[in-house]
Scaffold this motif. Structure first.
Motif, PDB file in Angstrom:
ATOM      1  N   ASN A  66       9.000  -4.284  -1.041  1.00  0.00           N
ATOM      2  CA  ASN A  66       9.064  -3.638  -2.213  1.00  0.00           C
ATOM      3  C   ASN A  66       8.708  -3.834  -2.993  1.00  0.00           C
ATOM      4  O   ASN A  66       8.777  -4.383  -4.427  1.00  0.00           O
ATOM      5  CB  ASN A  66      10.636  -4.415  -2.314  1.00  0.00           C
ATOM      6  N   ASP A  67       6.790  -2.889  -3.404  1.00  0.00           N
ATOM      7  CA  ASP A  67       6.505  -3.021  -3.872  1.00  0.00           C
ATOM      8  C   ASP A  67       6.069  -1.700  -4.188  1.00  0.00           C
ATOM      9  O   ASP A  67       6.440  -0.665  -4.120  1.00  0.00           O
ATOM     10  CB  ASP A  67       5.000  -3.690  -3.374  1.00  0.00           C
ATOM     11  N   GLU A  68       4.852  -2.036  -5.213  1.00  0.00           N
ATOM     12  CA  GLU A  68       3.935  -0.388  -5.364  1.00  0.00           C
ATOM     13  C   GLU A  68       3.485   0.005  -4.310  1.00  0.00           C
ATOM     14  O   GLU A  68       3.479   1.246  -4.023  1.00  0.00           O
ATOM     15  CB  GLU A  68       2.963  -1.477  -6.485  1.00  0.00           C
ATOM     16  N   SER A  69       2.827  -0.358  -3.470  1.00  0.00           N
ATOM     17  CA  SER A  69       2.148   0.962  -2.728  1.00  0.00           C
ATOM     18  C   SER A  69       3.444   1.207  -1.768  1.00  0.00           C
ATOM     19  O   SER A  69       3.086   2.667  -1.198  1.00  0.00           O
ATOM     20  CB  SER A  69       1.749  -0.521  -0.927  1.00  0.00           C
ATOM     21  N   THR A  70       4.615   0.666  -1.354  1.00  0.00           N
ATOM     22  CA  THR A  70       5.907   1.744  -0.745  1.00  0.00           C
ATOM     23  C   THR A  70       6.349   2.402  -1.928  1.00  0.00           C
ATOM     24  O   THR A  70       6.423   3.439  -1.140  1.00  0.00           O
ATOM     25  CB  THR A  70       6.915   0.133  -0.351  1.00  0.00           C
ATOM     26  N   TRP A  71       6.068   2.167  -2.855  1.00  0.00           N
ATOM     27  CA  TRP A  71       6.581   3.367  -4.116  1.00  0.00           C
ATOM     28  C   TRP A  71       6.018   4.427  -4.059  1.00  0.00           C
ATOM     29  O   TRP A  71       6.449   5.382  -4.019  1.00  0.00           O
ATOM     30  CB  TRP A  71       6.884   2.329  -5.126  1.00  0.00           C
ATOM     31  N   GLY A  72       4.071   4.140  -4.041  1.00  0.00           N
ATOM     32  CA  GLY A  72       3.565   5.248  -4.243  1.00  0.00           C
ATOM     33  C   GLY A  72       3.828   6.253  -2.489  1.00  0.00           C
ATOM     34  O   GLY A  72       3.716   7.502  -3.369  1.00  0.00           O
ATOM     35  N   GLY A  73       3.924   5.619  -1.897  1.00  0.00           N
ATOM     36  CA  GLY A  73       3.738   6.293  -0.545  1.00  0.00           C
ATOM     37  C   GLY A  73       5.626   7.388  -0.575  1.00  0.00           C
ATOM     38  O   GLY A  73       5.254   8.366   0.224  1.00  0.00           O
TER      39      GLY A  73
END
Length: 98
Positions: A66-73
């Motif tokens: 649950n981090d920025e990288s996943t949210w961006g994807g």
């Protein structure tokens, strides 16, 4: 009595109206766009017959951190598919809440 105008089948599918329709129908254009967006987001790619690219691969993010990288994807996946299949919908931004 004025005729009512309907805008496609409501998603998720249900039958709760008193109008004797087999499935509930959208009563406004805004409801229609909402139904189409939900249908696109919640349909896994490859599930729709003769349209294997319709839908999203959001299931692949299920166990990612649950981090920025996943949210961006996730944002990229949604924006790409919406621009392809629902060009009338424009997002300013997609927000995530914990």
């Amino acid at each position: 009595m004025a005729k009512r105008q309907y805008f496609g089948i409501k998603y998720p599918f249900q039958n709760e109206s008193q109008d004797n329709h087999y499935l509930d129908l959208n009563e406004s254009y805004l409801d229609k766009m909402r139904s189409e967006l939900l249908h696109l987001i919640f349909t896994p790619k490859g599930q729709r017959y003769r349209m294997p690219d319709f839908g999203t691969n959001l299931i692949k993010f299920m166990f990612d951190p649950n981090d920025e990288s996943t949210w961006g994807g996730i944002k990229g996946e949604i924006k790409e598919q919406v621009s392809k299949y629902l060009p009338k919908i424009n997002f300013k931004d997609i927000s995530f809440y914990r």
